[in-house]
Enzyme design. Structure first.
Site, PDB file in Angstrom:
ATOM      1  N   ASP A 129      21.032  35.937  95.242  1.00  0.00           N
ATOM      2  CA  ASP A 129      22.214  35.950  94.391  1.00  0.00           C
ATOM      3  C   ASP A 129      22.460  37.362  93.881  1.00  0.00           C
ATOM      4  O   ASP A 129      21.554  38.192  93.851  1.00  0.00           O
ATOM      5  CB  ASP A 129      22.015  35.025  93.183  1.00  0.00           C
ATOM      6  N   ARG A 130      23.679  37.600  93.421  1.00  0.00           N
ATOM      7  CA  ARG A 130      24.031  38.928  92.901  1.00  0.00           C
ATOM      8  C   ARG A 130      23.030  39.413  91.861  1.00  0.00           C
ATOM      9  O   ARG A 130      22.601  40.570  91.889  1.00  0.00           O
ATOM     10  CB  ARG A 130      25.437  38.894  92.276  1.00  0.00           C
TER      11      ARG A 130
END
Length: 287
Positions: A129-130
């Protein structure tokens, strides 16, 4: 890119491509057109009879990315002719998107490849994920990417959670499903896909725990969903954190979720040797 093999037996060319050279059926069908597959330097069909001593080569060009190459800080954890492993910082996307074509890990890797003279495309084998940070493994070409899809990998994450489990070790076995559209989030639900996470307490502190998490399955947002469902959400998680954990995260000044892809263990797809890659980053109790 080029693969090369010297035959030690007789057989059809296709049997060497699928066997000793471990070429997937898709790549073999793709490269057999034109002159990508050769025996002793001469283009041949896949039914060509190969003899001992014949040299088989498969060559192709990797696709050129349609996003810009960028120079920047790229922490390389491991590199050889087949693999590249790097540390991704929190806040960085893996891939460019319609709304963001620069500033991603792919842009930096493409810039690194240009600088080092590697003619490879971007083939990530692990995705974060970011706001999750740590080890990201990439294949340097399509052939290695295909081989890695068949290689089991042990992934260990470290997380800081609000509260913690009652036991020092355990297993979270709870199915995960996507929430109704238009949401992109997940939830524990009886009709979800089987999802299993192993955990181990590394350290306990006031109102928080430092955990080692091993996702046995690989569902989207699995660790974040499982920890939240168990009652110890990951600190800094804006989607799955409770109101209490989010308030505590703000008090601690946390700007992102405290989840690090700390290590990755796998059998090297070319050499067969066991390889463990560890991140230079980690989660720590705030001081």
């Amino acid at each position: 890119m080029e693969l090369k093999w010297t035959a030690r037996r007789e057989g059809r060319l296709s049997s060497f491509l699928r066997g000793e050279m471990k070429l997937s059926a898709g790549l073999m069908n793709k490269y057999k057109w034109g002159d990508g597959i050769r025996v002793n330097g001469i283009p041949q069909h896949t039914d060509y009879p190969v003899r001992p001593g014949d040299v088989i080569t498969v060559s192709w060009e990797e696709e050129t990315p349609d996003y810009p190459a960028e120079d920047g800080l790229l922490t390389v954890l491991y590199e050889d002719e087949a693999l590249l492993a790097v540390d991704k910082p929190a806040g960085m996307l893996i891939h460019p998107s319609r709304s963001q074509n620069t500033g991603t890990l792919a842009n930096l890797v493409w810039g690194y490849y240009r600088k080092t003279g590697h003619a490879g495309a971007f083939h990530p084998m692990t995705r974060l994920d970011r706001d999750t940070f740590g080890v990201v493994l990439l294949a340097k070409n399509a052939h290695v990417h295909n081989l890695l899809q068949q290689v089991p990998m042990q992934k260990i994450y470290h997380a800081l959670t609000f509260g913690g489990p009652e036991t020092e070790t355990g297993v979270i076995d709870a199915p995960i499903a996507r929430r109704p559209l238009p949401s992109l989030l997940r939830e524990v639900r009886s009709d979800g896909k089987p999802s299993v996470t192993r955990f181990r307490v590394l350290e306990r502190g006031e109102n928080m725990c430092r955990l080692a998490l091993e996702p046995v399955t690989g569902r989207t947002h699995q660790l974040r969903v499982h920890c939240a469902w168990m009652g110890f959400p990951i600190l800094g998680d804006p989607q799955y954190g409770s109101s209490e954990s989010q308030r505590y995260s703000r008090e601690l000044g946390l700007g992102h979720q405290m989840l690090c892809a700390q290590s990755l263990t796998l059998e090297h797809p070319i050499t067969g040797e066991m390889l463990t890659i560890e991140s230079n980053m980690d989660v720590k109790f705030p001081k």
